[in-house]
Design a protein around this motif. Structure first.
Motif, short mmCIF file in Angstrom:
data_model
loop_
_atom_site.label_atom_id
_atom_site.label_comp_id
_atom_site.label_asym_id
_atom_site.label_seq_id
_atom_site.Cartn_x
_atom_site.Cartn_y
_atom_site.Cartn_z
N CYS A 1 -73.67 -76.06 -9.43
CA CYS A 1 -73.70 -76.20 -7.98
C CYS A 1 -75.15 -76.10 -7.52
O CYS A 1 -76.04 -75.84 -8.32
CB CYS A 1 -72.84 -75.12 -7.32
SG CYS A 1 -73.35 -73.45 -7.73
N LEU A 2 -75.36 -76.30 -6.22
CA LEU A 2 -76.71 -76.19 -5.68
C LEU A 2 -77.21 -74.76 -5.73
O LEU A 2 -78.34 -74.49 -6.12
CB LEU A 2 -76.74 -76.70 -4.23
CG LEU A 2 -78.06 -76.56 -3.49
CD1 LEU A 2 -79.16 -77.37 -4.17
CD2 LEU A 2 -77.90 -76.99 -2.04
N ALA A 3 -76.33 -73.81 -5.34
CA ALA A 3 -76.74 -72.40 -5.31
C ALA A 3 -75.53 -71.49 -5.28
O ALA A 3 -74.44 -71.90 -4.88
CB ALA A 3 -77.60 -72.14 -4.07
N VAL A 4 -75.75 -70.25 -5.71
CA VAL A 4 -74.78 -69.18 -5.54
C VAL A 4 -75.47 -68.11 -4.71
O VAL A 4 -76.63 -67.80 -4.94
CB VAL A 4 -74.29 -68.60 -6.89
CG1 VAL A 4 -73.48 -69.62 -7.66
CG2 VAL A 4 -75.44 -68.11 -7.75
N LEU B 1 -59.42 -82.06 2.97
CA LEU B 1 -60.64 -82.24 3.76
C LEU B 1 -61.86 -82.54 2.89
O LEU B 1 -62.88 -82.99 3.39
CB LEU B 1 -60.90 -80.98 4.59
CG LEU B 1 -59.79 -80.53 5.53
CD1 LEU B 1 -60.14 -79.19 6.17
CD2 LEU B 1 -59.51 -81.59 6.58
N ILE B 2 -61.72 -82.28 1.61
CA ILE B 2 -62.83 -82.46 0.68
C ILE B 2 -62.78 -83.88 0.12
O ILE B 2 -62.00 -84.18 -0.78
CB ILE B 2 -62.78 -81.42 -0.46
CG1 ILE B 2 -62.83 -80.01 0.10
CG2 ILE B 2 -63.90 -81.65 -1.47
CD1 ILE B 2 -62.56 -78.92 -0.92
N ARG B 3 -63.60 -84.75 0.73
CA ARG B 3 -63.64 -86.14 0.31
C ARG B 3 -65.08 -86.62 0.23
O ARG B 3 -65.89 -86.32 1.11
CB ARG B 3 -62.86 -87.01 1.30
CG ARG B 3 -61.37 -86.72 1.29
CD ARG B 3 -60.61 -87.69 2.17
NE ARG B 3 -60.89 -87.55 3.60
CZ ARG B 3 -60.30 -86.67 4.41
NH1 ARG B 3 -59.43 -85.83 3.94
NH2 ARG B 3 -60.60 -86.64 5.69
N LYS B 4 -65.36 -87.37 -0.81
CA LYS B 4 -66.70 -87.92 -1.00
C LYS B 4 -67.07 -88.77 0.22
O LYS B 4 -66.26 -89.54 0.72
CB LYS B 4 -66.74 -88.78 -2.26
CG LYS B 4 -68.10 -89.31 -2.58
CD LYS B 4 -68.09 -90.11 -3.87
CE LYS B 4 -69.48 -90.63 -4.16
NZ LYS B 4 -69.50 -91.39 -5.40
N GLY C 1 -65.54 -86.39 -6.49
CA GLY C 1 -66.83 -87.04 -6.37
C GLY C 1 -67.89 -86.32 -5.55
O GLY C 1 -68.95 -86.89 -5.29
N ILE C 2 -67.63 -85.08 -5.13
CA ILE C 2 -68.66 -84.33 -4.42
C ILE C 2 -69.74 -83.93 -5.44
O ILE C 2 -69.42 -83.34 -6.47
CB ILE C 2 -68.08 -83.06 -3.74
CG1 ILE C 2 -66.95 -83.42 -2.78
CG2 ILE C 2 -69.19 -82.28 -3.04
CD1 ILE C 2 -67.34 -84.21 -1.56
N GLU C 3 -70.97 -84.28 -5.14
CA GLU C 3 -72.06 -83.96 -6.06
C GLU C 3 -72.29 -82.45 -6.11
O GLU C 3 -72.18 -81.76 -5.09
CB GLU C 3 -73.35 -84.64 -5.58
CG GLU C 3 -73.26 -86.14 -5.59
CD GLU C 3 -74.47 -86.77 -4.91
OE1 GLU C 3 -75.56 -86.17 -4.94
OE2 GLU C 3 -74.31 -87.87 -4.37
N THR C 4 -72.63 -81.93 -7.28
CA THR C 4 -72.88 -80.50 -7.42
C THR C 4 -74.02 -80.05 -6.52
O THR C 4 -74.05 -78.90 -6.08
CB THR C 4 -73.17 -80.12 -8.88
OG1 THR C 4 -74.28 -80.89 -9.34
CG2 THR C 4 -71.96 -80.38 -9.76
N LEU D 1 -70.75 -78.40 1.11
CA LEU D 1 -69.52 -77.64 0.94
C LEU D 1 -69.89 -76.20 0.61
O LEU D 1 -70.54 -75.94 -0.41
CB LEU D 1 -68.68 -78.25 -0.19
CG LEU D 1 -67.37 -77.58 -0.55
CD1 LEU D 1 -66.40 -77.57 0.64
CD2 LEU D 1 -66.73 -78.27 -1.75
N LEU D 2 -69.51 -75.28 1.49
CA LEU D 2 -69.72 -73.85 1.26
C LEU D 2 -68.38 -73.25 0.90
O LEU D 2 -67.43 -73.33 1.68
CB LEU D 2 -70.28 -73.18 2.52
CG LEU D 2 -71.57 -73.76 3.08
CD1 LEU D 2 -71.92 -73.11 4.40
CD2 LEU D 2 -72.70 -73.58 2.09
N VAL D 3 -68.30 -72.64 -0.27
CA VAL D 3 -67.01 -72.14 -0.77
C VAL D 3 -67.13 -70.68 -1.16
O VAL D 3 -68.02 -70.29 -1.92
CB VAL D 3 -66.55 -72.95 -2.01
CG1 VAL D 3 -65.21 -72.45 -2.52
CG2 VAL D 3 -66.47 -74.43 -1.69
#
Length: 131
Positions: A99-102, A42-45, A73-76, A51-53
């Motif tokens: 990543c964007l945030a933790v 499901l993780i595709r550019k 290719g998902i941007e951080t 994306l929340l992981v």
């Protein structure tokens, strides 16, 4: 624009978050995957705007899911790590730029930051719809 994928084995938390997003940010589309292995296809550019992981999951932890996301290719700047651990611990494992945030799942102040991200994504989705 406005597609969110939540990868978290905690179904109750994921459903709570999805309901919150649907209620307050109706332009955003949310998909939940409680099995990190099944989340990989499901993780595709171009198909995931945020994306929340979850950091700690069985079989495949969040760190491996994030590594895979970056490889496809998902941007951080489109990845947020969620965890029950405190932010200091998470910052040690995910330094700035990873990543964007933790965020700690259970801290109210962290949820406010998450809402700011959702609000920004909602605004971009509205602009895309209008344009």
């Amino acid at each position: 624009m406005g597609k969110i994928l939540i990868v978290d084995d905690d179904k109750a938390f994921s459903c709570f978050l999805k309901d919150h997003i649907k209620k307050y940010y109706p332009l955003l589309q949310v998909q939940i995957c409680t099995d990190p292995v099944r989340a990989l296809p499901l993780i595709r550019k171009g198909e995931v705007d945020l994306l929340l992981v979850d950091y700690e999951m069985p079989v495949l932890d969040g760190e491996k899911v994030i590594k895979y996301a970056r490889e496809v290719g998902i941007e951080t700047s489109r990845i947020i790590i969620l965890s029950s651990r405190d932010a200091d611990y998470l910052h040690q494992h995910f330094p700035l730029g990873t990543c964007l945030a933790v965020m700690n799942k259970h801290e109210t102040a962290q949820k406010a930051v998450l809402d700011m991200v959702f609000k920004s994504l909602q605004r971009k989705a509205a602009d895309a719809t209008a344009g």
